[in-house]
Scaffold this active site. Structure first.
Site, PDB file in Angstrom:
ATOM      1  N   SER A   1      -2.257   7.226  -1.269  1.00  0.00           N
ATOM      2  CA  SER A   1      -1.448   7.648  -2.481  1.00  0.00           C
ATOM      3  C   SER A   1      -2.462   8.803  -3.125  1.00  0.00           C
ATOM      4  O   SER A   1      -3.513   8.264  -3.972  1.00  0.00           O
ATOM      5  CB  SER A   1      -0.029   7.000  -3.040  1.00  0.00           C
ATOM      6  OG  SER A   1       0.423   7.152  -3.749  1.00  0.00           O
TER       7      SER A   1
ATOM      8  N   TYR B   1       1.628  -1.166  -7.567  1.00  0.00           N
ATOM      9  CA  TYR B   1       1.206  -0.300  -6.921  1.00  0.00           C
ATOM     10  C   TYR B   1       0.123   0.911  -7.187  1.00  0.00           C
ATOM     11  O   TYR B   1      -0.347   0.928  -6.185  1.00  0.00           O
ATOM     12  CB  TYR B   1       2.944   0.742  -7.362  1.00  0.00           C
ATOM     13  CG  TYR B   1       2.686   1.524  -5.783  1.00  0.00           C
ATOM     14  CD1 TYR B   1       2.608   1.657  -4.722  1.00  0.00           C
ATOM     15  CD2 TYR B   1       2.310   3.145  -5.647  1.00  0.00           C
ATOM     16  CE1 TYR B   1       3.303   2.602  -2.900  1.00  0.00           C
ATOM     17  CE2 TYR B   1       2.827   3.988  -4.898  1.00  0.00           C
ATOM     18  CZ  TYR B   1       2.658   3.460  -3.729  1.00  0.00           C
ATOM     19  OH  TYR B   1       2.998   5.033  -2.644  1.00  0.00           O
TER      20      TYR B   1
HETATM   21  N1  LIG Z   1       7.092   7.718   0.178  1.00  0.00           N
HETATM   22  C1  LIG Z   1       6.182   8.429  -1.019  1.00  0.00           C
HETATM   23  O1  LIG Z   1       6.148   8.633  -1.596  1.00  0.00           O
HETATM   24  C2  LIG Z   1       5.233   7.863  -0.122  1.00  0.00           C
HETATM   25  C3  LIG Z   1       3.897   8.313  -1.532  1.00  0.00           C
HETATM   26  C4  LIG Z   1       2.621   8.850  -1.157  1.00  0.00           C
HETATM   27  C5  LIG Z   1       2.203   7.434  -0.203  1.00  0.00           C
HETATM   28  N2  LIG Z   1       2.509   6.530   0.885  1.00  0.00           N
HETATM   29  C6  LIG Z   1       2.999   5.835   1.257  1.00  0.00           C
HETATM   30  O2  LIG Z   1       3.144   5.805   2.777  1.00  0.00           O
HETATM   31  C7  LIG Z   1       2.962   4.157   3.298  1.00  0.00           C
HETATM   32  C8  LIG Z   1       4.162   4.609   4.429  1.00  0.00           C
HETATM   33  O3  LIG Z   1       5.649   4.814   3.286  1.00  0.00           O
HETATM   34  P1  LIG Z   1       6.982   5.152   3.617  1.00  0.00           P
HETATM   35  O4  LIG Z   1       7.393   6.142   2.179  1.00  0.00           O
HETATM   36  O5  LIG Z   1       6.935   5.386   4.686  1.00  0.00           O
HETATM   37  O6  LIG Z   1       7.722   4.153   3.425  1.00  0.00           O
HETATM   38  P2  LIG Z   1       8.670   2.712   4.405  1.00  0.00           P
HETATM   39  O7  LIG Z   1       9.817   3.877   5.268  1.00  0.00           O
HETATM   40  O8  LIG Z   1       9.718   2.293   3.630  1.00  0.00           O
HETATM   41  O9  LIG Z   1       7.447   2.576   5.222  1.00  0.00           O
HETATM   42  C9  LIG Z   1       6.629   1.677   5.103  1.00  0.00           C
HETATM   43  C10 LIG Z   1       6.509   1.444   6.598  1.00  0.00           C
HETATM   44  O10 LIG Z   1       5.448  -0.086   6.133  1.00  0.00           O
HETATM   45  C11 LIG Z   1       6.230  -1.268   7.081  1.00  0.00           C
HETATM   46  N3  LIG Z   1       5.735  -2.450   6.082  1.00  0.00           N
HETATM   47  C12 LIG Z   1       6.145  -3.394   4.460  1.00  0.00           C
HETATM   48  N4  LIG Z   1       5.905  -4.334   4.676  1.00  0.00           N
HETATM   49  C13 LIG Z   1       5.106  -4.072   5.577  1.00  0.00           C
HETATM   50  C14 LIG Z   1       4.910  -6.036   6.329  1.00  0.00           C
HETATM   51  N5  LIG Z   1       4.279  -6.990   4.881  1.00  0.00           N
HETATM   52  N6  LIG Z   1       3.792  -5.940   7.281  1.00  0.00           N
HETATM   53  C15 LIG Z   1       3.817  -4.766   8.717  1.00  0.00           C
HETATM   54  N7  LIG Z   1       4.100  -3.721   8.207  1.00  0.00           N
HETATM   55  C16 LIG Z   1       5.313  -3.823   6.304  1.00  0.00           C
HETATM   56  C17 LIG Z   1       7.327  -0.952   6.943  1.00  0.00           C
HETATM   57  O11 LIG Z   1       7.946  -1.683   7.835  1.00  0.00           O
HETATM   58  P3  LIG Z   1       8.544  -2.985   8.536  1.00  0.00           P
HETATM   59  O12 LIG Z   1       9.641  -2.682   7.028  1.00  0.00           O
HETATM   60  O13 LIG Z   1       9.340  -3.021   9.761  1.00  0.00           O
HETATM   61  O14 LIG Z   1       7.901  -4.344   8.350  1.00  0.00           O
HETATM   62  C18 LIG Z   1       7.899   0.265   6.865  1.00  0.00           C
HETATM   63  O15 LIG Z   1       7.381   0.896   8.515  1.00  0.00           O
HETATM   64  C19 LIG Z   1       3.468   3.475   2.333  1.00  0.00           C
HETATM   65  O16 LIG Z   1       2.057   2.796   1.992  1.00  0.00           O
HETATM   66  C20 LIG Z   1       3.197   3.852   1.170  1.00  0.00           C
HETATM   67  O17 LIG Z   1       2.700   3.698  -0.521  1.00  0.00           O
HETATM   68  C21 LIG Z   1       4.457   6.525   0.737  1.00  0.00           C
END
Ligand SMILES: NC(=O)c1ccc[n+]([C@@H]2O[C@H](COP(=O)([O-])OP(=O)(O)OC[C@H]3O[C@@H](n4cnc5c(N)ncnc54)[C@H](OP(=O)(O)O)[C@@H]3O)[C@@H](O)[C@H]2O)c1
Length: 244
Positions: A131, A144
């Site tokens: 991120s 975070y």
């Molecule tokens: N959204 C943003 O603005 C943003 C910006 C920068 C970076 N990111 C990063 O992008 C990545 C994906 O996030 P997203 O925005 O796509 O959010 P999201 O829709 O909440 O997806 C998060 C994913 O992580 C998985 N996950 C969470 N805890 C887990 C665990 N203990 N074991 C295995 N899988 C786990 C979830 O699957 P399950 O719940 O099925 O386990 C889900 O597939 C994250 O690292 C986040 O920090 C997001």
């Protein structure tokens, strides 16, 4: 045709990237905790997708990853998209510690497993979605931002290790700005929110043609460039509050 494992493929950025991999004709190993979501994804292209439920905070996750890779017939790319994040200005210990367990301990557990697999199989590509939040300590989300910085540094370290030892492993650190996924949905409104499909398209570009580090998108790259120049004494005095 590439074989990609996506951990965190059940929603948000990981799910959207998996869908683009399907269109590309790649074979996909999809993982995450929610079996139903994994099954729904597999139903979109049963002949291209293998699934494995796993929780990256648990000790058995590397073993499950290995099983998934075996069913996939090997792995060319590992994409780590698992993560959690919350605003936590009340500094609730449960939120801080859960974030460390998933984005810190769970991240290292899986990256080490992927590294060892790739090293023992003649090289490959490890990409992680960290991120821009790791750029500076964020008062609104301490654990975070700290864990995202750790992810950045960990990949830098492994990249050096792989070169030192001649393992033939490429690394990509993908740093998106705000993306409209369930991770942010619970926390109100965010500025410059990007659609998940746009971010996934950019990720596909770097999976096809690896780059060491990428900020998504260009506006955020410019923003991060200036953000890094803010001295710490000034950063600590800035009142950064988000509309609720
Ligand atoms: N959204 C943003 O603005 C943003 C910006 C920068 C970076 N990111 C990063 O992008 C990545 C994906 O996030 P997203 O925005 O796509 O959010 P999201 O829709 O909440 O997806 C998060 C994913 O992580 C998985 N996950 C969470 N805890 C887990 C665990 N203990 N074991 C295995 N899988 C786990 C979830 O699957 P399950 O719940 O099925 O386990 C889900 O597939 C994250 O690292 C986040 O920090 C997001």
């Amino acid at each position: 045709m590439k074989r990609i494992v996506i951990v965190g493929a059940t929603s948000g950025i990981g799910l959207e990237t998996a869908r683009l991999c399907i269109r590309e004709g790649w074979r996909i190993g999809a993982a995450g905790r929610r079996l139903e979501a994994l099954e729904a994804l597999r139903a979109e292209a049963p002949e291209q997708i293998e699934i494995e439920p796993l929780d990256i905070t648990r000790d058995d996750a590397p073993e499950r990853l290995e099983k998934l890779i075996e069913r996939l017939g090997g792995m060319d790319i590992y994409l780590h998209s698992s993560g959690i994040g919350s605003r936590n200005t009340d500094l609730r210990p449960d939120i801080e510690l859960a974030t460390l367990r998933t984005n810190g301990e769970g991240f290292v557990r899986m990256i080490v497993a992927a590294f060892n697999y790739v090293r023992n199989h003649g090289g490959g590509h490890i990409a992680v979605i960290s991120s821009i939040a790791g750029t500076k300590g964020l008062g609104s989300a301490p654990a975070y931002s700290a864990t995202k910085r750790m992810q950045n540094t960990y990949i830098d370290a492994l990249s050096q290790l792989a070169r030192m030892e001649g393992y033939g492993i490429r690394f990509t650190d993908i740093r998106p700005g705000f993306v409209a996924t369930p991770l942010l949905a619970k926390d109100g409104h965010y500025p410059m929110l990007m659609p998940t499909e746009k971010v996934a398209r950019r990720i596909m570009q770097v999976l096809r043609k690896p780059r060491r580090r990428v900020v998504i998108d260009r506006r955020y790259a410019l923003f991060v460039f200036f953000w890094k120049m803010i001295p710490q004494w000034l950063w600590e005095r800035l009142k950064i509050r988000k509309e609720e």
